[in-house]
Design a protein around this motif. Structure first.
Motif, PDB file in Angstrom:
ATOM      1  N   SER A 196       0.835  -1.209   0.000  1.00  0.00           N
ATOM      2  CA  SER A 196       0.000   0.000   0.000  1.00  0.00           C
ATOM      3  C   SER A 196       0.865   1.252   0.000  1.00  0.00           C
ATOM      4  CB  SER A 196      -0.934   0.004   1.213  1.00  0.00           C
ATOM      5  OG  SER A 196      -1.884  -1.033   1.121  1.00  0.00           O
ATOM      6  N   LYS A 210      -1.785  -4.578  -5.651  1.00  0.00           N
ATOM      7  CA  LYS A 210      -2.546  -4.316  -4.427  1.00  0.00           C
ATOM      8  C   LYS A 210      -3.934  -4.932  -4.540  1.00  0.00           C
ATOM      9  CE  LYS A 210      -4.040  -0.611  -1.314  1.00  0.00           C
ATOM     10  NZ  LYS A 210      -5.437  -1.135  -1.209  1.00  0.00           N
ATOM     11  N   ASP A 214      -5.535  -7.777  -2.111  1.00  0.00           N
ATOM     12  CA  ASP A 214      -6.825  -7.526  -1.470  1.00  0.00           C
ATOM     13  C   ASP A 214      -7.842  -8.600  -1.858  1.00  0.00           C
ATOM     14  OD1 ASP A 214      -5.823  -5.245  -0.295  1.00  0.00           O
ATOM     15  OD2 ASP A 214      -6.662  -3.875  -1.785  1.00  0.00           O
TER      16      ASP A 214
END
Length: 273
Positions: A196, A210, A214
């Motif tokens: 992040s 990312k 996730d």
């Protein structure tokens, strides 16, 4: 069609006790992976690229474990016949659909492997070796020939050799266990935080990676992990032998993951000199 030994129904208590036992047995290995130094050593995009150039083989390898399970637990040949246990068919088919046909950050359908390749390209990692490796296999080359042609890192070679030894062993419960307990949910929160931060510092360079991480938290770390645990429990049943063989496969998978991370860290450290 491989023969699959489906055991008699068993109680949730028994299933839960065996899962707990495996988790206790592998606690140290899991801790070693989750707390591996590679996660804290990556400080910039260049080092993230080196990590991803190792990790991609584990992502591909994971998809191969998944398809081995689908081949063993469902009918993938013609003419069609119902194979094995309907419950395990449902479990594996649901996992396959999610892993092989998920949505990327734009809403397009992609496998998690293809999504990872997109993430590598966005961050500037070298995807040529993994493409050469797969093309060599498609052309009928052996794994050893493909490794040589694509210059696959040695640790990645050993990782994949270990997985395919489990697959070739044709013990479906062992394949399921390696798949279930060696999943990508072993990547810790601190790694997500680092990604992040890199994403914030490098707009439009790390967004796909990312999203990939996730997505694994959302899908693999929750819903799919529960399905996989249930599938492994169904396959092992009340057989102490099956649970023991499952544990051996799980330990091997985790030890190979540690070795892969060791190699990635060593290359990152070497690149600094």
């Amino acid at each position: 069609m491989p023969n699959v030994n489906f055991h008699k129904p068993h109680t949730y208590h028994t299933m839960n006790a065996n899962i707990k036992s495996i988790n206790l047995e592998i606690a140290d290995l899991r801790s070693e992976i989750i707390n591996h130094k590679v996660y804290t050593q990556i400080s910039d995009l260049r080092e993230l690229r080196l990590f991803m150039e190792h990790h991609i083989y584990a992502v591909w390898d994971f998809m191969s474990l998944l398809k081995a399970l689908q081949i063993n637990l469902t009918c993938t040949t013609l003419p069609w016949f119902p194979v094995g246990n309907a419950k395990t068919r449902q479990l594996i088919n649901e996992i396959v659909a999610g892993e092989e046909s998920d949505l990327d950050e734009k809403g397009d359908v992609k496998s998690h492997f293809e999504l990872y390749l997109d993430a590598m390209e966005q961050v500037g990692a070298n995807t040529a070796p993994i493409h050469h490796f797969i093309e060599a296999l498609k052309a009928g080359k052996s794994f050893d020939q493909a490794y040589l042609m694509a210059e696959v890192p040695l640790a990645a070679q050993q990782f994949m050799n270990s997985t395919f030894a489990i697959i070739k062993g044709q013990q479906t419960h062992a394949i399921a266990a390696a798949f279930t307990f060696g999943r990508e949910d072993l990547i810790p929160n601190m790694f997500h935080n680092m990604v992040s931060d890199l994403n914030s510092a490098n707009p439009d360079r790390v967004t796909i990676f990312k999203y990939y991480l996730d997505r694994h938290i959302e899908v693999d770390g929750d819903h799919h992990s529960h399905l996989a645990l249930e599938m492994t429990s169904e396959l092992c049943g009340d057989s102490e032998t099956s649970w023991a063989e499952a544990l051996v496969a799980v330990k091997e998978a985790l030890q190979q993951r540690i070795a892969l991370w060791d190699a990635a860290l060593a290359e990152i450290n070497t690149s600094r000199h």
